[in-house]
Design an enzyme around this catalytic site. Structure first.
Site, PDB file in Angstrom:
ATOM      1  N   ARG A  31       0.825  -1.200   0.000  1.00  0.00           N
ATOM      2  CA  ARG A  31       0.000   0.000   0.000  1.00  0.00           C
ATOM      3  C   ARG A  31       0.868   1.262   0.000  1.00  0.00           C
ATOM      4  O   ARG A  31       0.512   2.271   0.616  1.00  0.00           O
ATOM      5  CB  ARG A  31      -0.965  -0.014   1.193  1.00  0.00           C
ATOM      6  CG  ARG A  31      -2.319   0.641   0.923  1.00  0.00           C
ATOM      7  CD  ARG A  31      -3.210   0.629   2.153  1.00  0.00           C
ATOM      8  NE  ARG A  31      -3.658  -0.709   2.512  1.00  0.00           N
ATOM      9  CZ  ARG A  31      -3.849  -1.122   3.757  1.00  0.00           C
ATOM     10  NH1 ARG A  31      -3.607  -0.344   4.779  1.00  0.00           N
ATOM     11  NH2 ARG A  31      -4.267  -2.353   3.989  1.00  0.00           N
ATOM     12  N   ARG A  35      -3.140   6.860   1.256  1.00  0.00           N
ATOM     13  CA  ARG A  35      -3.638   8.072   1.892  1.00  0.00           C
ATOM     14  C   ARG A  35      -2.672   8.732   2.855  1.00  0.00           C
ATOM     15  O   ARG A  35      -2.915   9.863   3.297  1.00  0.00           O
ATOM     16  CB  ARG A  35      -4.956   7.755   2.619  1.00  0.00           C
ATOM     17  CG  ARG A  35      -6.125   7.517   1.667  1.00  0.00           C
ATOM     18  CD  ARG A  35      -7.387   7.140   2.422  1.00  0.00           C
ATOM     19  NE  ARG A  35      -7.299   5.780   2.946  1.00  0.00           N
ATOM     20  CZ  ARG A  35      -8.232   5.229   3.718  1.00  0.00           C
ATOM     21  NH1 ARG A  35      -9.303   5.916   4.066  1.00  0.00           N
ATOM     22  NH2 ARG A  35      -8.087   3.975   4.133  1.00  0.00           N
ATOM     23  N   ARG A  44      -6.634  11.944  -5.475  1.00  0.00           N
ATOM     24  CA  ARG A  44      -7.916  11.264  -5.285  1.00  0.00           C
ATOM     25  C   ARG A  44      -9.061  12.276  -5.261  1.00  0.00           C
ATOM     26  O   ARG A  44     -10.140  12.007  -5.802  1.00  0.00           O
ATOM     27  CB  ARG A  44      -7.896  10.453  -3.989  1.00  0.00           C
ATOM     28  CG  ARG A  44      -9.234   9.770  -3.704  1.00  0.00           C
ATOM     29  CD  ARG A  44      -9.142   8.741  -2.621  1.00  0.00           C
ATOM     30  NE  ARG A  44     -10.469   8.280  -2.216  1.00  0.00           N
ATOM     31  CZ  ARG A  44     -10.689   7.214  -1.472  1.00  0.00           C
ATOM     32  NH1 ARG A  44      -9.679   6.479  -1.043  1.00  0.00           N
ATOM     33  NH2 ARG A  44     -11.905   6.868  -1.137  1.00  0.00           N
ATOM     34  N   ASP A  81      -7.094  -2.263  -6.928  1.00  0.00           N
ATOM     35  CA  ASP A  81      -7.756  -2.831  -5.759  1.00  0.00           C
ATOM     36  C   ASP A  81      -7.932  -4.329  -5.974  1.00  0.00           C
ATOM     37  O   ASP A  81      -8.081  -4.779  -7.119  1.00  0.00           O
ATOM     38  CB  ASP A  81      -9.117  -2.175  -5.530  1.00  0.00           C
ATOM     39  CG  ASP A  81      -9.703  -2.555  -4.180  1.00  0.00           C
ATOM     40  OD1 ASP A  81     -10.519  -3.505  -4.135  1.00  0.00           O
ATOM     41  OD2 ASP A  81      -9.334  -1.940  -3.174  1.00  0.00           O
ATOM     42  N   TYR A 157     -15.072 -11.471   0.525  1.00  0.00           N
ATOM     43  CA  TYR A 157     -15.805 -10.246   0.203  1.00  0.00           C
ATOM     44  C   TYR A 157     -17.060 -10.542  -0.617  1.00  0.00           C
ATOM     45  O   TYR A 157     -18.103  -9.899  -0.438  1.00  0.00           O
ATOM     46  CB  TYR A 157     -14.905  -9.289  -0.569  1.00  0.00           C
ATOM     47  CG  TYR A 157     -13.881  -8.588   0.277  1.00  0.00           C
ATOM     48  CD1 TYR A 157     -14.228  -7.490   1.059  1.00  0.00           C
ATOM     49  CD2 TYR A 157     -12.555  -9.017   0.311  1.00  0.00           C
ATOM     50  CE1 TYR A 157     -13.291  -6.835   1.843  1.00  0.00           C
ATOM     51  CE2 TYR A 157     -11.613  -8.369   1.087  1.00  0.00           C
ATOM     52  CZ  TYR A 157     -11.981  -7.281   1.859  1.00  0.00           C
ATOM     53  OH  TYR A 157     -11.054  -6.634   2.630  1.00  0.00           O
TER      54      TYR A 157
END
Length: 374
Positions: A31, A35, A44, A81, A157
């Site tokens: 990652r 962020r 973003r 993703d 998921y």
């Protein structure tokens, strides 16, 4: 399609994947485009949403390169993703603010399972276009890693419909209707193989399978419902990229330290481990030997170390390097190698300067370890 027959200027990461001696221990971060970087947050915002970012070739290229502009990392990883594949299956992926990913049409009954099929890879063209664009933008500086979620992690998921604290729905299917679970996993495995092969064709120089939720399974269930389907993916992967260069394969199972002996048999080059694993023990289990099954090791500092002061970060880096032990130095043979990484993804709250301290400490201390041996 990107073509670059010569190795990257910095091929340290690839050499370590192939268990070859390197001048320093390579480092990249799970990652690493995220962020915690203010420039990522700004991009973003311009994109309007996470999927707006991930599905736009220019934005995906921009954010992939952002951490490389700040830090001398030894590899880039595609910005995307893990849920792109089930989204392409028609499950309706969305990202709600503060809630994470969610599927509008989860897979919870026999009809939904029967309807699953390998998606048309053209629906994922935005991913492959991003790979090609990033390869071109990197211009041979460092290798590019492509990735996918594992069949089991995707299934979690898909059945739960979102993240889960107890995996009640997916485990109910696993134990109550294992036939349905195996059908989901088989479709996922073949979809992931096709997806990663398309990334390889587009220019990915290594590929990684994230088995993020393998560690929630019971012993026995892990081998049957996660490991077997990861092995199925690996068996279906291309061994060489569009440029003719071999493509190493990385498998990371969070919480999988219990099963390293079983994972040693996987047909891959690198095993990633989380921060609960002792690297010295892992080295003995999976990185030593001449039977052709020994792996490079990737990991495994606790991501929360990055909240400590820089001096303490450097001390913790030294502990990880020392735990792995003396680096392989003979350039005429293969041997145990280490790729430095976090034990899981970097937190969005991480101070960017602390990442700089970590990367520098890895490079400086690993070079010093090699100098001390020579």
């Amino acid at each position: 399609m990107a073509r670059c027959p010569s190795p990257p200027e910095n091929d340290t990461f690839l050499r370590a994947c192939w268990r070859q001696a390197t001048d320093h221990t390579p480092v990249w971060l799970m990652r690493q485009a995220g962020r915690y970087l203010p420039e990522y947050v700004a991009t973003r915002a311009n994109a309007g949403s996470f999927m707006g970012l991930a599905t736009n070739t220019d934005y995906a290229t921009e954010v992939t390169l952002q951490p490389l502009a700040r830090y001398p990392l030894d590899a880039a990883i595609l910005f995307s993703d893990i849920l792109t594949v089930p989204d392409a299956m028609g499950l309706g992926l969305s990202f709600e603010a503060g809630e994470g990913p969610r599927f509008a049409r989860p897979v919870r009954d026999e009809a939904a399972v029967a309807a699953l099929e390998i998606p048309d890879m053209q629906k994922l063209r935005y991913v492959f276009d991003a790979v090609a664009s990033i390869r071109k933008a990197l211009d041979g500086r460092v290798p590019l890693i492509g990735f996918s979620g594992s069949p089991w992690t995707l299934a979690c998921y898909m059945v739960e419909g979102a993240g889960s604290s107890d995996y009640r729905l997916v485990k109910s299917m696993l134990y109550g209707r294992p036939d349905l679970m195996h059908r989901v996993l088989a479709v996922n495995a073949d979809s992931v193989a096709a997806y990663l092969n398309a990334q390889i064709d587009a220019g990915a120089q290594a590929v990684m399978i994230f088995d993020s939720w393998g560690g929630v399974l019971a012993d026995g269930a892990f081998q049957e419902f996660s490991l077997a389907y990861t092995a199925r993916v690996l068996a279906g992967l291309k061994r060489n990229g569009a440029d003719g260069q071999p493509v190493p394969r990385i498998v990371f199972t969070k919480g999988g330290g219990l099963w390293l002996d079983a994972m040693r048999a996987l047909d891959c080059e690198v095993l990633g481990v989380d921060w609960t694993v002792n690297l010295a023990s892992a080295r003995r289990q999976v990185a030593e030997g001449t039977d052709g099954k020994a792996k490079a090791l990737q990991g495994n500092i606790d991501p929360n170390v990055l909240f400590a002061p820089p001096a303490q970060i450097e001390a913790e880096v030294a502990k990880v390097l020392q735990a792995f032990g003396a680096p392989h130095a003979d350039r005429t043979t293969s041997g145990p190698t280490h790729i430095f990484n976090l034990g899981h993804g970097i937190s969005q709250f991480t101070p960017p300067d602390h990442v700089a301290a970590l990367v520098q400490a890895v490079h400086d201390r690993s070079r010093a370890m090699r100098t001390a041996r020579s």
